[in-house]
Scaffold this motif. Sequence first.
Motif, PDB file in Angstrom:
ATOM      1  N   GLU A 318       0.829  -1.206   0.000  1.00 32.04           N
ATOM      2  CA  GLU A 318       0.000   0.000   0.000  1.00 32.04           C
ATOM      3  C   GLU A 318       0.865   1.259   0.000  1.00 32.04           C
ATOM      4  OE1 GLU A 318      -3.627   1.944   2.676  1.00 32.04           O
ATOM      5  OE2 GLU A 318      -2.945  -0.120   3.007  1.00 32.04           O
ATOM      6  N   LYS A 319       1.941   1.237   0.780  1.00 33.76           N
ATOM      7  CA  LYS A 319       2.832   2.399   0.835  1.00 33.76           C
ATOM      8  C   LYS A 319       3.423   2.714  -0.531  1.00 33.76           C
ATOM      9  CE  LYS A 319       7.412   3.686   2.565  1.00 33.76           C
ATOM     10  NZ  LYS A 319       8.547   3.271   3.438  1.00 33.76           N
ATOM     11  N   TRP A 320       3.938   1.692  -1.204  1.00 32.09           N
ATOM     12  CA  TRP A 320       4.620   1.949  -2.466  1.00 32.09           C
ATOM     13  C   TRP A 320       3.648   2.183  -3.616  1.00 32.09           C
ATOM     14  CZ3 TRP A 320       9.354   3.476  -3.181  1.00 32.09           C
ATOM     15  CH2 TRP A 320      10.266   3.294  -2.136  1.00 32.09           C
ATOM     16  N   ILE A 321       2.441   1.654  -3.525  1.00 33.12           N
ATOM     17  CA  ILE A 321       1.432   2.011  -4.537  1.00 33.12           C
ATOM     18  C   ILE A 321       1.152   3.505  -4.483  1.00 33.12           C
ATOM     19  CG2 ILE A 321      -1.008   1.761  -5.115  1.00 33.12           C
ATOM     20  CD1 ILE A 321      -0.745  -1.204  -4.384  1.00 33.12           C
ATOM     21  N   TYR A 322       1.056   4.050  -3.260  1.00 30.57           N
ATOM     22  CA  TYR A 322       0.833   5.496  -3.145  1.00 30.57           C
ATOM     23  C   TYR A 322       2.043   6.302  -3.626  1.00 30.57           C
ATOM     24  CZ  TYR A 322      -3.604   5.109  -0.673  1.00 30.57           C
ATOM     25  OH  TYR A 322      -4.912   4.868  -0.367  1.00 30.57           O
ATOM     26  N   VAL A 323       3.248   5.740  -3.433  1.00 32.61           N
ATOM     27  CA  VAL A 323       4.434   6.428  -3.947  1.00 32.61           C
ATOM     28  C   VAL A 323       4.378   6.516  -5.475  1.00 32.61           C
ATOM     29  CG1 VAL A 323       6.934   6.258  -4.218  1.00 32.61           C
ATOM     30  CG2 VAL A 323       5.910   5.809  -1.996  1.00 32.61           C
ATOM     31  N   PHE A 324       4.052   5.417  -6.133  1.00 31.69           N
ATOM     32  CA  PHE A 324       3.947   5.431  -7.593  1.00 31.69           C
ATOM     33  C   PHE A 324       2.791   6.322  -8.047  1.00 31.69           C
ATOM     34  CE2 PHE A 324       6.844   1.969  -7.255  1.00 31.69           C
ATOM     35  CZ  PHE A 324       7.441   1.828  -8.504  1.00 31.69           C
ATOM     36  N   LEU A 325       1.694   6.299  -7.281  1.00 32.55           N
ATOM     37  CA  LEU A 325       0.567   7.159  -7.621  1.00 32.55           C
ATOM     38  C   LEU A 325       0.954   8.635  -7.529  1.00 32.55           C
ATOM     39  CD1 LEU A 325      -2.466   7.521  -8.226  1.00 32.55           C
ATOM     40  CD2 LEU A 325      -2.883   7.382  -5.766  1.00 32.55           C
ATOM     41  N   LYS A 326       1.754   8.973  -6.529  1.00 30.31           N
ATOM     42  CA  LYS A 326       2.196  10.364  -6.358  1.00 30.31           C
ATOM     43  C   LYS A 326       3.008  10.846  -7.554  1.00 30.31           C
ATOM     44  CE  LYS A 326       5.125  13.175  -3.310  1.00 30.31           C
ATOM     45  NZ  LYS A 326       5.967  13.157  -2.090  1.00 30.31           N
ATOM     46  N   HIS A 327       3.796   9.951  -8.133  1.00 29.79           N
ATOM     47  CA  HIS A 327       4.635  10.325  -9.280  1.00 29.79           C
ATOM     48  C   HIS A 327       3.975   9.999 -10.614  1.00 29.79           C
ATOM     49  CE1 HIS A 327       7.616  10.097  -5.981  1.00 29.79           C
ATOM     50  NE2 HIS A 327       8.304  10.979  -6.679  1.00 29.79           N
ATOM     51  N   HIS A 328       2.678   9.621 -10.589  1.00 28.99           N
ATOM     52  CA  HIS A 328       1.931   9.299 -11.820  1.00 28.99           C
ATOM     53  C   HIS A 328       2.627   8.197 -12.619  1.00 28.99           C
ATOM     54  CE1 HIS A 328      -0.492  12.848 -11.010  1.00 28.99           C
ATOM     55  NE2 HIS A 328       0.634  13.553 -10.864  1.00 28.99           N
ATOM     56  N   GLN A 329       3.041   7.159 -11.939  1.00 30.75           N
ATOM     57  CA  GLN A 329       3.762   6.054 -12.579  1.00 30.75           C
ATOM     58  C   GLN A 329       3.125   4.699 -12.248  1.00 30.75           C
ATOM     59  OE1 GLN A 329       6.263   6.297 -14.709  1.00 30.75           O
ATOM     60  NE2 GLN A 329       6.375   8.538 -14.558  1.00 30.75           N
ATOM     61  N   LEU A 330       1.807   4.684 -12.026  1.00 30.43           N
ATOM     62  CA  LEU A 330       1.157   3.435 -11.645  1.00 30.43           C
ATOM     63  C   LEU A 330       1.233   2.373 -12.743  1.00 30.43           C
ATOM     64  CD1 LEU A 330      -2.069   4.437  -9.707  1.00 30.43           C
ATOM     65  CD2 LEU A 330      -0.141   3.100  -8.873  1.00 30.43           C
ATOM     66  N   GLN A 331       1.360   2.815 -14.007  1.00 30.26           N
ATOM     67  CA  GLN A 331       1.425   1.834 -15.082  1.00 30.26           C
ATOM     68  C   GLN A 331       2.654   0.938 -14.966  1.00 30.26           C
ATOM     69  OE1 GLN A 331       1.733   5.064 -15.417  1.00 30.26           O
ATOM     70  NE2 GLN A 331       3.542   5.586 -16.637  1.00 30.26           N
ATOM     71  N   ASN A 332       3.642   1.377 -14.192  1.00 24.38           N
ATOM     72  CA  ASN A 332       4.863   0.587 -14.038  1.00 24.38           C
ATOM     73  C   ASN A 332       4.797  -0.409 -12.892  1.00 24.38           C
ATOM     74  OD1 ASN A 332       6.499   1.783 -16.136  1.00 24.38           O
ATOM     75  ND2 ASN A 332       6.567   3.632 -14.879  1.00 24.38           N
ATOM     76  N   ILE A 333       3.737  -0.352 -12.095  1.00 26.95           N
ATOM     77  CA  ILE A 333       3.630  -1.274 -10.951  1.00 26.95           C
ATOM     78  C   ILE A 333       2.356  -2.096 -10.985  1.00 26.95           C
ATOM     79  CG2 ILE A 333       2.472   0.351  -9.405  1.00 26.95           C
ATOM     80  CD1 ILE A 333       4.075  -0.738  -7.100  1.00 26.95           C
ATOM     81  N   CYS A 334       1.386  -1.673 -11.816  1.00 26.69           N
ATOM     82  CA  CYS A 334       0.077  -2.334 -11.773  1.00 26.69           C
ATOM     83  C   CYS A 334       0.161  -3.811 -12.152  1.00 26.69           C
ATOM     84  CB  CYS A 334      -0.911  -1.603 -12.683  1.00 26.69           C
ATOM     85  SG  CYS A 334      -0.382  -1.533 -14.406  1.00 26.69           S
ATOM     86  N   SER A 335       1.105  -4.177 -13.013  1.00 25.98           N
ATOM     87  CA  SER A 335       1.186  -5.577 -13.447  1.00 25.98           C
ATOM     88  C   SER A 335       1.695  -6.498 -12.351  1.00 25.98           C
ATOM     89  CB  SER A 335       2.089  -5.689 -14.681  1.00 25.98           C
ATOM     90  OG  SER A 335       3.394  -5.258 -14.379  1.00 25.98           O
ATOM     91  N   VAL A 336       2.320  -5.969 -11.305  1.00 24.77           N
ATOM     92  CA  VAL A 336       2.865  -6.811 -10.235  1.00 24.77           C
ATOM     93  C   VAL A 336       2.126  -6.637  -8.917  1.00 24.77           C
ATOM     94  CG1 VAL A 336       5.155  -6.849 -11.278  1.00 24.77           C
ATOM     95  CG2 VAL A 336       4.613  -5.060  -9.635  1.00 24.77           C
ATOM     96  N   ILE A 337       1.116  -5.785  -8.886  1.00 26.82           N
ATOM     97  CA  ILE A 337       0.345  -5.623  -7.648  1.00 26.82           C
ATOM     98  C   ILE A 337      -0.338  -6.939  -7.314  1.00 26.82           C
ATOM     99  CG2 ILE A 337      -1.643  -4.465  -6.608  1.00 26.82           C
ATOM    100  CD1 ILE A 337      -0.922  -1.977  -8.183  1.00 26.82           C
ATOM    101  N   PRO A 338      -0.188  -7.459  -6.110  1.00 24.37           N
ATOM    102  CA  PRO A 338      -0.770  -8.774  -5.777  1.00 24.37           C
ATOM    103  C   PRO A 338      -2.284  -8.704  -5.676  1.00 24.37           C
ATOM    104  CG  PRO A 338       0.161  -7.766  -3.813  1.00 24.37           C
ATOM    105  CD  PRO A 338       0.518  -6.858  -4.957  1.00 24.37           C
ATOM    106  N   THR A 339      -2.927  -9.762  -6.100  1.00 26.23           N
ATOM    107  CA  THR A 339      -4.377  -9.878  -5.966  1.00 26.23           C
ATOM    108  C   THR A 339      -4.761 -10.930  -4.923  1.00 26.23           C
ATOM    109  OG1 THR A 339      -4.384 -11.469  -7.802  1.00 26.23           O
ATOM    110  CG2 THR A 339      -4.739  -9.157  -8.351  1.00 26.23           C
ATOM    111  N   THR A 340      -3.830 -11.768  -4.579  1.00 19.97           N
ATOM    112  CA  THR A 340      -4.020 -12.746  -3.496  1.00 19.97           C
ATOM    113  C   THR A 340      -2.713 -12.865  -2.736  1.00 19.97           C
ATOM    114  OG1 THR A 340      -3.399 -14.562  -4.973  1.00 19.97           O
ATOM    115  CG2 THR A 340      -5.746 -14.088  -4.763  1.00 19.97           C
ATOM    116  N   ASP A 341      -2.857 -13.076  -1.449  1.00 22.73           N
ATOM    117  CA  ASP A 341      -1.683 -13.333  -0.590  1.00 22.73           C
ATOM    118  C   ASP A 341      -0.529 -12.337  -0.815  1.00 22.73           C
ATOM    119  OD1 ASP A 341      -0.323 -14.630   1.404  1.00 22.73           O
ATOM    120  OD2 ASP A 341       0.544 -16.141   0.067  1.00 22.73           O
TER     121      ASP A 341
END
Length: 783
Positions: A318-341
Amino acid sequence: INAEYMGDERTVHSFGKPVKTLSLDPAFSKRSTRSFVCGVDGALVLSSKGWFAARNTTIHSGEGHISSVRWLGSLVAWANERGVKVYDMVNNKPVSFISRRLDGSRNIADCRCFLSWASQSLLLIGWADMIKVCRVTEKKGPDGTTMKNIVTTMFPTDYTVCGLSPFQSDIVALAYLHDEEENVGGVVRSQRPELRVQTFDNEELSCDALTLTGYEHYRASAYNFAYIAAESLFYIVSPHDIVVARPRDTDDHVQWLMSRKRYEEALEVAEANERSLVTYSLRTVGEAFLEHLVELGEFQRAGSMCARLLKRDGALWEKWIYVFLKHHQLQNICSVIPTTDPQLSDTLYELVLNSLLNEPTGEAFLNTIRLWPSHIYRVLNITTAVQHHLKHVCNNENILDALAELYVIDKQYDKALDLYLQLRRENVFHIIVKYDLLWTVEARLFALLEFDSARTFQLLVSHPDRIPITSVVEKLAGQRELLFRYLSTLWKCDQRLGRNFHDLMVELFADFDRPNLLKFLKQSQPNYKLETAYKICEDREFYEEMVFILDRMGSAKLALTLIITRLGDVRQAVEFVQAQRDEDLWQDLISHCLTDANYVSVLLEHIGEYSDMVDPIALFHRIPPSMKIPGLKHKLRKIITDNCLQVSLVEGCAVCLMSDCAQLGQELSRSQRRAFRAAGDLRCPVCNLYVHPGKDAPATDLIVFFCGHVYHSHCLVGREKEPSSSLTGSEHLSSIDERTNLIRCSLCQSEEARAKARLSTPRGPAVNLMNPSAFPPNSSRRL
């Protein structure tokens, strides 16, 4: 002496003179004597606890100031102004003396002796610019007592030894570099002291220069050195500083790498030695690496490292998703965001999707919708956001694709189908079949045909029960070419489908696919009207098709006339007439051909093949004598050759037939001559009596069939039909033979009646076994 780990025990010893060095008994804490040795006023004193006061015993004295003493096991080593002595505390006798050797140019104040026991049999001595390694050996004396000796090896150094200790299998020495002093303005400036690690063979392994306060003003005597061997800790003491040295561990290595911004190497070290980390952890090193990448703007690399570094820590994700969101770079992390566990909150997932929705290309949003399972976010909320987004921006294909995916997830399949059709996606037909949208095909028929007509027709043909043929024909009535493609596809798939429209298909084939019209007419003949088809072909002058239709209508002569007059193909006319097997048609064909020498030439070339239907000689008599026939000689030769070939074939077939008949006759004869086994307990199926009479029983006639069943003659023929007694023996047997030739096996007849579906060979006539003349020659045996 104060006890650190043994309560409040404290002992005070007073010698009245300065104590320069001291060493406790290695078993000090275990023994009640609390012994230690120390150097006091040039004497080595052993002090131990007595009944009322400490008991001091002088071990050695009179050789000057004692500068160092070390006690290990039963051996005590000390250094005075003359050298080093080793004393055995168990046997109370000296072991050895190692003399002191100093260069006369050295200041005695700078030449202190440093002692250190590496083990109970290995003593290290550092003195001035010399290191000595003394090994204690034991041997039996003449009187049987054990004697200890010292074997010494030494090597010179390029520095003054200011401290010495063992380190694992090597030596640690504090070095004062006396050969590198600088004279600046008449003032001698010393070099920095060094802590060196070297082997017992004087091979240097490492060297660390120590920057101490005021080191340039110090001499060798200003430094002191101590160590705790069990913990590998080393203390360097100067007038202003105390430096603690210890072997580098994983934390030191990681810290050193991170201080030089070599975070990736630090991460690899931390991962390989995670259990040995104390100060640092894999999490702190990983976050430092991510922060470094963010500072450098390498968001793509940082995003790819998140799965490796953040692992299952939901708070960190959650912390680093907000960091990427702050820099408008979510497209670089969305593919690895966990959906389970771990599975994060649905609000966070929706926040990511809404942020990606505002990206210009929309590619990341589409990929994320396809990647993430639908249960981790609220589909309706995202669908509404996409619909609202499309109202204010131009249609983006990626966003429309994503909206179609959301419709499929929300089971709004018809809306998804409309979007896929609008975007002309290849999965349109897959969606129709998978989600059973056949009921929507009629309403979108022309859109589907415009997108991919071949696959649309295949879909229509594959589901005629769900998409009625009549409805499709009505919709395509104004598009004749599309209608033809649909009906032809239907006909190729199953000729029974659409048979009500075969009259229409004749006209469509004539307009759009003339090469396959004749094939259609031949294969679909019962399903169209011959008169209508003939009229269509006649209007378009399709003579080949007209010939076929006339043949089906029974107008063979008219068909033959068309072949000769319109097609001018004598070869086809010959084949047509031969297929009819009609001699009158042959005469009509000959009459037509006699009007043209070229026709006669072609006829003569092929008539030899059909000499069974027409006599070539009769044809020659009908040819006008004045007619010039091209290649007549060649044609005559071919007729004779064909006739000879036919005669040869007939004769060869006759020979083969005779051979086969002879072979089959021989096989029949062999089968009829074979023996039948009649066992002794064989019974007649009618009367159930043994067929072999006993010794006293009268003989009776037996009837044996080729099926192997045996009967009494009187059981089958009947007593009332027995011949009269007035007949002779041969006449009697002849009478029986005439009657038995009409009898069949009753058992086999019953079996055939029960299994009518099975065909069996006819049973042979019954044979009277008692009459030798009843068997044909070479075909029977007498029982």
